[in-house]
Design a protein around this motif. Structure first.
Motif, PDB file in Angstrom:
ATOM      1  N   THR A  55      42.025  41.715  40.977  1.00  0.00           N
ATOM      2  CA  THR A  55      40.718  42.360  40.890  1.00  0.00           C
ATOM      3  C   THR A  55      40.231  42.417  39.446  1.00  0.00           C
ATOM      4  O   THR A  55      39.031  42.279  39.175  1.00  0.00           O
ATOM      5  CB  THR A  55      40.782  43.780  41.474  1.00  0.00           C
ATOM      6  OG1 THR A  55      41.352  43.722  42.795  1.00  0.00           O
ATOM      7  CG2 THR A  55      39.400  44.396  41.562  1.00  0.00           C
ATOM      8  N   ALA A  78      38.878  39.002  38.539  1.00  0.00           N
ATOM      9  CA  ALA A  78      37.667  38.740  39.313  1.00  0.00           C
ATOM     10  C   ALA A  78      36.473  39.473  38.714  1.00  0.00           C
ATOM     11  O   ALA A  78      35.372  38.921  38.602  1.00  0.00           O
ATOM     12  CB  ALA A  78      37.873  39.174  40.766  1.00  0.00           C
ATOM     13  N   SER A  82      37.728  42.323  45.112  1.00  0.00           N
ATOM     14  CA  SER A  82      38.042  41.059  44.438  1.00  0.00           C
ATOM     15  C   SER A  82      37.489  39.867  45.211  1.00  0.00           C
ATOM     16  O   SER A  82      36.980  38.911  44.614  1.00  0.00           O
ATOM     17  CB  SER A  82      39.558  40.904  44.265  1.00  0.00           C
ATOM     18  OG  SER A  82      40.216  40.968  45.521  1.00  0.00           O
TER      19      SER A  82
END
Length: 463
Positions: free
Chosen positions: A129, A132, A183
């Motif tokens: 995450t 991302a 994400s």
């Protein structure tokens, strides 16, 4: 003539915001629409864990870009843009690797500390995450800089649709269906932004290379045979040196900025448990989604316009005033609706167990109303070279918002009192930043006007 020109400029701007907002409405509107299904598929503890991942990874992802997402707005050339993108993605990968190592080592402590057992097994979501979010910020900045509003709208729609699809389709898998949605949505948004942006960057690169080759050929034919070549590393170092204020100050400012946004949610989860944090998280999700949609659409549009104005030395005070006034009207209308209908609406839409979230919404809505006005224009501080002012404000907001949670929970206050204190601190912080932005814009106007009135003297010819 000036009135006609102003009308034409407005005619071009309004559709731009509408285009961006349409994509946002498709993406985030879908996220809101399926919320009743998600609250029945996942429990308050899952939403509490989502709040933890969102908070920590947003903080780390903002820091990982090392300020390149802001520097991209005022970078003078396409070559500088490419250098900043490369540097930002590299530092993002390095930070994500460090986050992964720390998350694996502390996975049991994270699960116990936040009362969220799923974090022990899903520790790998922290690095995923983080990278991302950072890649999403960098790619979004490159698209906004070029004012490609259709690409921004596509990115917004793809992000929300992908996140929603994952949340629903992966629900049988357990908490990962909810926790990995952030994400998945961000990575899908990055891919949705790439095709058009990549083509234009390649075209710009080819054009720049052709111009450089022609210039080099002409220079070689007219000058002495000896020449000095500049390596790629030297050009990269020159770009980073020219934007060192962003790279050295903005990462810490971004870190404090996201800490100020997400830190209170983490503290509430630590002090009150994941269940109370889940009620607050749903409130933040419902209020934050429309606020984020509007603020993000305006920020994406105004970021490109602000950046172009700063690069050309054009005053931005009129644009600032128009944005603030229009967003203030929207914020006031939204506040009225929430104050009247929130508890009943939360109970009917999400289920009777979520009525408390509706009460929290009434308490927090003034803070979100001021946030929707201030959020899109806060970027002006760093774009106008006020990175230190931005840093001090971000730190001050962190102290106000987190301090309000720490003081009330330490005093044994109820969750409702903690939420009220958080709301009040957010209002104070966002009003203050509007004052700081206004002062920076006035100073910029004085400099821009004096530059126009007293142009530099022409250089004397050399014989």
């Amino acid at each position: 003539m000036r009135r006609i020109r102003t009308r034409r400029v407005r005619a071009r701007r309004l559709p731009a915001v509408a285009v961006i907002l349409s994509g946002t409405l498709i993406g985030q509107g879908t996220v809101i629409a399926v919320s009743p299904l998600l609250t029945r598929a996942y429990g308050p503890s899952d939403f509490g864990a989502l709040a933890v991942i969102t908070a920590l990874c947003s903080i780390l992802g903002a820091f990982a870009t090392t300020g390149t997402d802001r520097a991209l707005m005022v970078a003078p050339t396409d070559r500088a843009v490419r250098h900043l993108v490369l540097f930002g993605l590299t530092t993002s990968a390095v930070v994500a690797g460090a986050v992964g190592t720390a998350a694996w080592s502390l996975r049991d402590a994270l699960a116990a500390g936040f009362d969220a057992p799923s974090l022990a097994e899903l520790w790998w979501l922290f690095p995923l995450t983080t990278v991302a979010i950072s890649a999403f910020r960098i790619v979004s900045a490159t698209v906004a800089r070029r004012q490609r509003y259709t690409d921004l709208a596509t990115r917004n729609a793809v992000q929300g649709l992908a996140q929603t699809a994952w949340n629903l389709l992966a629900a049988p898998l357990g908490p990962v269906g909810l926790l990995a949605g952030l994400s998945v949505g961000r990575l899908a948004g990055v891919l949705g932004s790439l095709p058009g942006s990549r083509r234009r960057m390649l075209e710009a690169s080819a054009s720049a290379s052709a111009s450089a080759s022609a210039s080099a050929s002409a220079s070689a034919s007219a000058s002495a045979p000896a020449s000095v070549s500049v390596s790629r590393s030297d050009r990269m170092a020159a770009t980073l040196g020219a934007h060192r204020r962003f790279l050295l100050v903005t990462p810490w400012s971004a870190l404090l900025n996201v800490l100020g946004q997400q830190g209170p949610s983490v503290l509430i989860a630590l002090a009150l448990g994941s269940t109370s944090a889940g009620y607050v998280a749903l409130t933040m999700r419902v209020l934050g989604t429309p606020v984020g949609m509007l603020a993000d659409a305006v920020a994406q549009w105004s970021g490109g316009v602000f950046g172009r104005s700063v690069r050309s030395g054009t005053p931005v005070d009129r644009l600032l005033r128009r944005i603030v006034l229009r967003l203030a009207v929207a914020g006031a209308a939204g506040t009225l609706l929430v104050l009247v209908f929130a508890p009943t609406a939360f109970s009917v839409v999400f289920g009777s167990q979520w009525t408390l979230s509706g009460t929290y919404a009434q308490v927090l809505v003034p803070a979100f109303a001021v946030q929707v006005v201030a959020s899109p224009v806060t970027q002006l501080l760093s774009l106008l070279g006020r990175q230190l002012t931005q840093l001090w404000w971000d730190g001050g907001r962190l102290v106000l918002t987190s301090g309000s949670v720490l003081v009330t929970t330490a005093a044994g206050a109820s969750p409702g009192v903690t939420v009220a204190a958080l709301s009040a601190s957010m209002v104070v912080a966002y009003v203050l930043v509007l004052v700081l932005v206004r002062r920076a814009v006035r100073a910029h106007r004085i400099v821009a006007t004096s530059t126009v009135l007293t142009p530099p003297e022409p250089a004397l010819p050399v014989h």
